[in-house]
Design an enzyme around this catalytic site. Structure first.
Site, PDB file in Angstrom:
ATOM      1  N   HIS A 523       0.942  -1.141   0.371  1.00  0.00           N
ATOM      2  CA  HIS A 523      -0.224   0.322   0.631  1.00  0.00           C
ATOM      3  C   HIS A 523       1.286   1.250   0.242  1.00  0.00           C
ATOM      4  O   HIS A 523       0.997   1.591  -1.082  1.00  0.00           O
ATOM      5  CB  HIS A 523      -1.034  -0.053   1.115  1.00  0.00           C
ATOM      6  CG  HIS A 523      -1.772   1.468   1.241  1.00  0.00           C
ATOM      7  ND1 HIS A 523      -2.311   1.396   0.503  1.00  0.00           N
ATOM      8  CD2 HIS A 523      -1.318   2.368   2.094  1.00  0.00           C
ATOM      9  CE1 HIS A 523      -3.579   2.415   1.312  1.00  0.00           C
ATOM     10  NE2 HIS A 523      -2.286   3.272   1.955  1.00  0.00           N
ATOM     11  N   GLU A 524       1.733   1.333   1.119  1.00  0.00           N
ATOM     12  CA  GLU A 524       2.766   2.804   0.894  1.00  0.00           C
ATOM     13  C   GLU A 524       3.490   3.333  -0.669  1.00  0.00           C
ATOM     14  O   GLU A 524       3.483   3.890  -0.839  1.00  0.00           O
ATOM     15  CB  GLU A 524       3.809   2.354   2.016  1.00  0.00           C
ATOM     16  CG  GLU A 524       2.461   2.800   3.417  1.00  0.00           C
ATOM     17  CD  GLU A 524       2.170   3.442   3.590  1.00  0.00           C
ATOM     18  OE1 GLU A 524       1.641   5.013   2.866  1.00  0.00           O
ATOM     19  OE2 GLU A 524       0.193   3.539   4.156  1.00  0.00           O
ATOM     20  N   HIS A 527       2.028   4.352  -2.596  1.00  0.00           N
ATOM     21  CA  HIS A 527       1.718   6.286  -2.788  1.00  0.00           C
ATOM     22  C   HIS A 527       2.770   6.553  -2.678  1.00  0.00           C
ATOM     23  O   HIS A 527       3.246   7.212  -3.890  1.00  0.00           O
ATOM     24  CB  HIS A 527       1.839   6.437  -0.850  1.00  0.00           C
ATOM     25  CG  HIS A 527       0.528   6.233  -0.771  1.00  0.00           C
ATOM     26  ND1 HIS A 527      -0.820   6.784  -1.320  1.00  0.00           N
ATOM     27  CD2 HIS A 527      -0.571   6.039   0.201  1.00  0.00           C
ATOM     28  CE1 HIS A 527      -2.160   6.858  -1.113  1.00  0.00           C
ATOM     29  NE2 HIS A 527      -1.406   5.952   0.427  1.00  0.00           N
ATOM     30  N   GLU A 552      -5.964   7.774  -2.452  1.00  0.00           N
ATOM     31  CA  GLU A 552      -6.376   5.920  -1.964  1.00  0.00           C
ATOM     32  C   GLU A 552      -6.485   5.082  -3.032  1.00  0.00           C
ATOM     33  O   GLU A 552      -6.209   4.103  -2.588  1.00  0.00           O
ATOM     34  CB  GLU A 552      -7.202   6.055  -0.548  1.00  0.00           C
ATOM     35  CG  GLU A 552      -6.549   6.742   1.328  1.00  0.00           C
ATOM     36  CD  GLU A 552      -5.393   6.737   0.770  1.00  0.00           C
ATOM     37  OE1 GLU A 552      -4.454   5.707   0.973  1.00  0.00           O
ATOM     38  OE2 GLU A 552      -4.662   7.591   1.834  1.00  0.00           O
ATOM     39  N   TYR A 662     -11.036   6.508   2.467  1.00  0.00           N
ATOM     40  CA  TYR A 662     -10.288   5.010   2.957  1.00  0.00           C
ATOM     41  C   TYR A 662     -11.530   4.027   2.303  1.00  0.00           C
ATOM     42  O   TYR A 662     -11.459   3.598   1.402  1.00  0.00           O
ATOM     43  CB  TYR A 662      -9.853   5.110   3.596  1.00  0.00           C
ATOM     44  CG  TYR A 662      -8.783   4.672   4.583  1.00  0.00           C
ATOM     45  CD1 TYR A 662      -7.143   4.769   3.847  1.00  0.00           C
ATOM     46  CD2 TYR A 662      -9.167   6.415   5.460  1.00  0.00           C
ATOM     47  CE1 TYR A 662      -6.335   5.528   4.272  1.00  0.00           C
ATOM     48  CE2 TYR A 662      -7.394   7.188   5.946  1.00  0.00           C
ATOM     49  CZ  TYR A 662      -6.665   6.437   5.279  1.00  0.00           C
ATOM     50  OH  TYR A 662      -5.071   7.238   5.376  1.00  0.00           O
TER      51      TYR A 662
END
Length: 736
Positions: A523-524, A527, A552, A662
């Site tokens: 996930h990160e 980004h 997101e 989210y």
């Protein structure tokens, strides 16, 4: 962002920050933290790239040395500033940007032009965005407490300056004078219209007295928000337990703990300590003590700060003519208003209610059985400190997922190699570690990312993956330099940092990740890719500078790869002998994605509704509001004497009134994955490159809805979202 996945008692949104925000950005919106100031050239700059070899789909090996190496010198970040340097650089940056605004503000209206106003402002914003982060980022990662404190003070000063810039009525009037221009390029017009809109949302059309009140209050909001998160970053609470009190925990966990002189184990409230204990410890009293301590972090000071923030935000919203803060912040989001958010959450809640009831009933039966087996008192209810433990048992009982065995196949180095390979193949990139890089800590690494076809360097990213004292305690991506055009027309090199808190290697044990940590990693890093793939004209739209309820989407979409067999095989090997995960264990893991669907997602509804409730009011008892929603929606009472919201950093970090984002974003992320990647191939490089071009490179230069329509070829739908949640049978396909 709650997906149907592992059984953490709290959502990943509490355990990570997708990106980090300022609460008083010059743009008037919660912008990703950025910056980096270089007053003198650092001697270590200009290292060479070390090859990172990855196995690609064809089985061949590629070397990152193929990347063009000339570009990384454009990374102007430096991390050796002392407190005095930070203070001086902060003052210099403010003076430099202030002069540009003063020059624009002094122009006569009839002499205003695109060149002397819009482009001059764009160049100043780029300078500010590129020069800021080296000043305010060290507060999250620097080993020196003195430097962290100086960085925090710089952040406060810059945040006050953000408010000043956003309230420049003279600049606002000159921007409005440009609006009749019909010769602007699409992104120029979007930039101009956005600046005018943000000026209106700051009240620049109101009386001077009202503007001054808004300015004073906004500065106080920024200062309090920084203090809230600083308190959490500096918290170093730990508890001590005997080996008996830690029954049920693996040897690898116990070996990672320090001991007191009396031989007791020191257990901190950092994630690598807290979550495994809450999931695995047989002793309910140990879990009770840990849960109470975890949700009492900074309770007194941060409760007071948060409740003051709620009042101040409501005051500003009222001055601006809005009914409440939630409606104010939602005005520029996809959701548009609090009523739409409420409808969205209520519909989702209704779908989850029966599932949640079944899951609570099953968990209560598990607890009763265990209490009888262990000779413990059965109190007939699910407590906050029971939830993670028994949700973990649900996975073991219903899906037979052996977590102790599974973790052995996810050593951090192997996961990183697999993750890098997947992202490289999918997005058409090549990563190379930069040797002798200038970093803020010896465990931090810097990588260069290049286009695999052209060899052009497109960005750089830092990886800071292990906990240490004073470090930011969640997982997050920090944008450091924007990826947009400079005054010379050439693209500036974007730079980002991924900060996480994965278990450190210790005493012969490598760093081993739980599967949910692998998901967080994906996930990160999503980004990070959003930041460094950006190719916008203006820094205002670079990377993750999109609507908050769209930001997101890219990272959530990429989480799906950790639930697919082929990617899982690429990112896993046994830490001892390098063998693959057995098919049976892998199949059970993938099947467990729908474990605890009801309770996990109801927890997300709780947090979203708490946020909406707090920011739809002019004042609130935060502990009471949280306890009320926990009981009514989740059916699990908050522990008396605790206040989870005092450590809920999103409420002071840019998601105030917007935590619903989210779940909202997940609707779109699931549609992207199931409609394109799942159908056309999860490792299909053509789809991946289109995704990079349409979604990642565009940043905020287009509306999220327009990007979705372009990539999907139609309006987005909700059916994939409910399919992932295991609820598709009761829902018809809907347009989102």
């Amino acid at each position: 962002m709650q997906r149907c996945r592992s059984c953490d008692v709290i959502s990943k949104q509490e355990t990570r920050g997708a990106r980090i925000h300022h609460t008083g950005s010059a743009s008037g919106k919660h912008a990703s933290v950025r910056g980096g100031y270089s007053k003198r050239r650092h001697l270590e700059r200009g290292g060479v790239s070390k090859p990172v070899k990855m196995t690609i789909t064809s089985g061949l090996l590629i070397s990152a040395r193929e990347c063009s190496q000339a570009g990384h010198k454009r990374n102007t970040q430096r991390w050796d500033l002392c407190p005095e340097d930070i203070k001086a650089a902060t003052d210099s940056l403010i003076a430099r940007v202030q002069k540009v605004y003063d020059d624009i503000g002094s122009l006569s209206i009839e002499n205003v032009s695109v060149e002397n106003t819009l482009r001059a402002l764009a160049h100043a914003k780029l300078d500010y965005a590129s020069s800021r982060h080296v000043l305010d980022f060290p507060q999250f990662v620097c080993p020196s407490k003195e430097v962290r404190s100086a960085s925090t003070e710089a952040d406060k000063k810059l945040s006050e300056f953000d408010v000043e810039l956003s309230m420049r009525g003279d600049v606002f009037e000159r921007l409005r004078a440009l609006q009749p221009q019909n010769s602007l390029l699409p992104e120029e017009k979007r930039f101009l219209d956005r600046l005018v809109l943000l000026g209106q949302r700051k009240g620049l059309h109101l009386s001077k007295d009202t503007q001054e009140e808004i300015k004073r209050t906004s500065k106080l909001i920024s200062e309090l928000s920084i203090e809230f998160n600083q308190n959490l970053n500096e918290d170093n609470t730990y508890l001590t337990f005997s080996e008996r009190e830690l029954g049920g925990l693996a040897d690898s966990y116990l070996n990672s703990l320090e001991k007191t002189e009396e031989g007791r184990f020191k257990v901190t409230l950092e994630y690598p300590h807290y979550y495994p204990l809450m999931k695995r410890c047989h002793n309910p009293e140990t879990r009770r003590k840990m849960e109470a301590a975890f949700h009492s972090r900074c309770k007194e000071v941060n409760t007071a700060i948060l409740e003051q923030l709620i009042q101040l935000r409501a005051k500003v919203a009222d001055l601006l003519g809005y009914s409440n803060h939630a409606n104010y912040v939602l005005g520029i989001n996809m959701a548009k208003n609090a009523s739409n958010v409420s409808d969205f959450l209520d519909k989702f809640h209704e779908s989850l209610k029966p599932v949640g009831m079944k899951e609570r009933k099953y968990i209560l039966a598990l607890k009763k059985r265990e209490c009888l087996m262990r000779g413990l008192h059965f109190d007939g209810k699910i407590n906050a400190w029971d939830l993670s433990y028994y949700m973990n048992q649900v996975e073991q009982c219903k899906f037979a997922v052996n977590k102790d065995k599974l973790i052995e196949y996810f050593p951090l180095d192997v996961v990183t190699e697999g993750l890098f390979g997947i992202y490289q193949d999918l997005l058409g990139l090549t990563f190379a570690e930069v040797q002798h890089a200038h970093v803020w800590h010896e465990h931090v690494k810097l990588y260069s990312a290049c286009d695999s076809e052209t060899g052009e360097e497109i960005g750089q990213f830092y990886m800071d993956l292990h906990p240490r004292e004073g470090k930011y305690g969640h997982a997050a991506c920090f944008g450091l330099q924007p990826g947009c055009r400079g005054p010379d027309g050439n693209r500036r090199l974007p730079v980002a940092a991924m900060v996480a808190n994965f278990t450190k290697p210790r005493k012969g044990w490598p760093s081993l990740l739980q599967h949910h940590e692998v998901e967080t990693y994906f996930h990160e890093f999503g980004h990070v890719m959003h930041e460094i793939c950006s190719k916008t004209t203006f820094s205002e739209f670079s990377g993750t500078q999109v609507e908050t309820d769209f930001v997101e989407v890219p990272s959530q979409m990429l989480e799906n790869w950790v639930w697919e067999k082929e990617p899982l095989r690429r990112m896993s090997r046994h830490y001892k002998d390098g063998t693959s995960i057995p098919d049976q264990l892998l199949d059970k893991l993938i099947a467990s994605r729908v474990a605890n669907t009801g309770l996990m997602n109801l927890r997300q509804v709780v947090l979203s509704k708490v946020d909406q409730s707090l920011h739809s009011s002019s004042c609130a008892d935060t502990a009471e509001v949280f306890a009320k929603h926990c009981q009514e929606i989740l059916g699990v009472p908050a522990t008396p004497g605790t206040n989870m919201t005092a450590s809920f950093s999103h409420l002071a970090g840019g998601y105030d009134g917007q935590y619903y984002s989210y779940l909202w974003s997940e609707v779109y992320s699931m549609d992207i994955f199931f409609s394109r990647f799942k159908k056309e191939g999860i490792m299909n490089p053509e789809v991946g490159k289109e995704y990079r071009r349409v979604i990642l490179e565009a940043g905020g230069s287009l509306d999220g809805t327009d990007m979705l329509r372009s990539f999907l070829g139609r309006a987005p739908r909700q059916d994939a979202f409910f399919q992932c949640k295991g609820l598709i049978g009761s829902r018809d396909t809907q347009t989102a």
